[in-house]
Design an enzyme around this catalytic site. Sequence first.
Site, PDB file in Angstrom:
ATOM      1  N   HIS A  86       1.152  -1.157  -0.177  1.00 16.20           N
ATOM      2  CA  HIS A  86       0.175  -0.276   0.011  1.00 16.20           C
ATOM      3  C   HIS A  86       0.691   1.427   0.201  1.00 16.20           C
ATOM      4  CE1 HIS A  86       0.383   0.190   5.135  1.00 16.20           C
ATOM      5  NE2 HIS A  86       0.647   0.806   4.475  1.00 16.20           N
ATOM      6  N   ASP A 117      -0.050  -7.512   1.223  1.00 17.26           N
ATOM      7  CA  ASP A 117       0.332  -6.106   1.714  1.00 17.26           C
ATOM      8  C   ASP A 117       2.350  -5.723   1.858  1.00 17.26           C
ATOM      9  OD1 ASP A 117       0.322  -3.011   1.499  1.00 17.26           O
ATOM     10  OD2 ASP A 117      -0.400  -3.811   3.762  1.00 17.26           O
ATOM     11  N   SER A 195       4.407   2.532   7.873  1.00 18.15           N
ATOM     12  CA  SER A 195       3.780   1.615   6.861  1.00 18.15           C
ATOM     13  C   SER A 195       5.870   0.465   6.821  1.00 18.15           C
ATOM     14  CB  SER A 195       3.266   1.665   6.290  1.00 18.15           C
ATOM     15  OG  SER A 195       2.122   0.999   7.093  1.00 18.15           O
TER      16      SER A 195
END
Length: 534
Positions: A86, A117, A195
């Site tokens: 993402h 992911d 992230s």
Amino acid sequence: MGRPQSTGFKSFSTQRKDKKEFQLDSREQQVEPGNLQDATFLNAVVKVYCTHTAPDYSLPWQKQRQFTSTGSAFMIGDGKLLTNAHCVEHDTQVKVKRRGDDTKYVAKVLARGVDCDIALLSVESKEFWRGAEPLRLGHLPGLQDAVTVVGYPLGGDTISVTKGVVSRIEVTSYAHGSSDLLGIQIDAAINPGNSGGPAFNEQGECIGVAFQVYRSEEAENIGYVIPTTVVSHFLSDYERNGKYTGFPCLGVLLQKLENPALRACLQVQSNEGVLVRRVEPTSDANNVLKEGDVIVSFDDVHVGSEGTVPFRSNERIAFRYLISQKFAGDVAELGIVRAGRFMKVQVVLNPRVHLVPYHIDGGQPSYLIIAGLVFTPLSEPLIEEECEDSIGLKLLAKARYSLARFKGEQIVILSQILANEVNIGYEDMGNQQVLKFNGIRIKNIHHLAHLVACCKDKYLVFEFEDNYLAVLEREAAMAASSRILKDYGIPSEKSDDLLEPYVDSVRDNQAIEQDYGDSPVSNLEIGFEGLLWA
């Protein structure tokens, strides 16, 4: 993207905004302790700068305005880095910067695993790799093991370190990919920008990738890390195939067998097994399993009545964990009970086929414009962009409850009408599923484009859901198309993928009637834990 998440799971990178907002929270201390200041493994963590240009699903011939975000990544050797998928979704440019450096280097996305992911990056510049030491991937941690999350979250430009412990290890819902894979729950703070950053154990080994948090008024400090078992699976998949193919599934809806009367009715003698309630037509299991079968073992590992299997020394974990250890094309041996008789069967595992996809392969949605009628496949990003109210309950029900009958099947909808004298009277027919063209049932948008291109009839007849009918005079429609494209500034009447020759994969029209079930096609939509897709 993906379906709206009611569970509170959020995956995020830091989107750049003009105004900075700072909030002080004594519970989340982000510091760089003295004993970590000179740790060499910190130098393997880099900051990611990504420029995103997402498709416009409502106007599929164009893209949305670009925006930028920042995230984290880390070196794994061989000129490659790992980050979250993402963080580089719909990327047009990706740059990375090392700790203590002021130079940004261009990176290339080699592979993107939406379901897990994870994304694999490469940097060609030799200067970037000078003196670099890649991280070592460690083993799955134990409960209460110390964990350190490193990355570049909001609130500053330098590297940040947060510490915590492992709270839980179980099959977890991955928000970005709408999938269920093994996840590590930790209590260290994970904020936007973290992230893609690594999580370390006390030996300085990477035990996973930070990727999402759980937001709720009833819970605090719940972060999630993708474990190295999932990371290794992603990397092995890429090395085997030269591309990422995805995690496989069994393709069955299962019900737990905790009730003794239910087990007795199914002639299951022991306290084990899960009941097959629905089988996906596109899965190999459709050729082997039947509704009413009870799966009692997977590769000789016994499946409990709660749908769990043994995990490590004295733990249990969801049955889906065993499936996620396999690769696409692998064969699994199932022990089943059918009408009271035990037998073993073999099933080929493959990635799940979604009738309404969560993500669009290739990034840009397909479209076809015929005399101002804009056709496009129904997808979750389109539902999210258009809002559920405008899509309508019937299309939403199909998206949530219908299974694909064959690979490549799509729900093709009339998304809008570009007003012109040739389509007068059809202006209010938007967001309708087109079922047939000139009496032929439509399989997907490529099939529709092929039928229109080959049509020699005087009229183009479109049959829609709810008995709507649209008829166009063929020659007038073709003559008006170029004027409509020019008036609305549209470069082409169809997307590039529809320019390829059409190959019919389904010969029998009887096999493409849509299948409606009484249960949702995603675990995210199932309201209780007694049912689950595997």
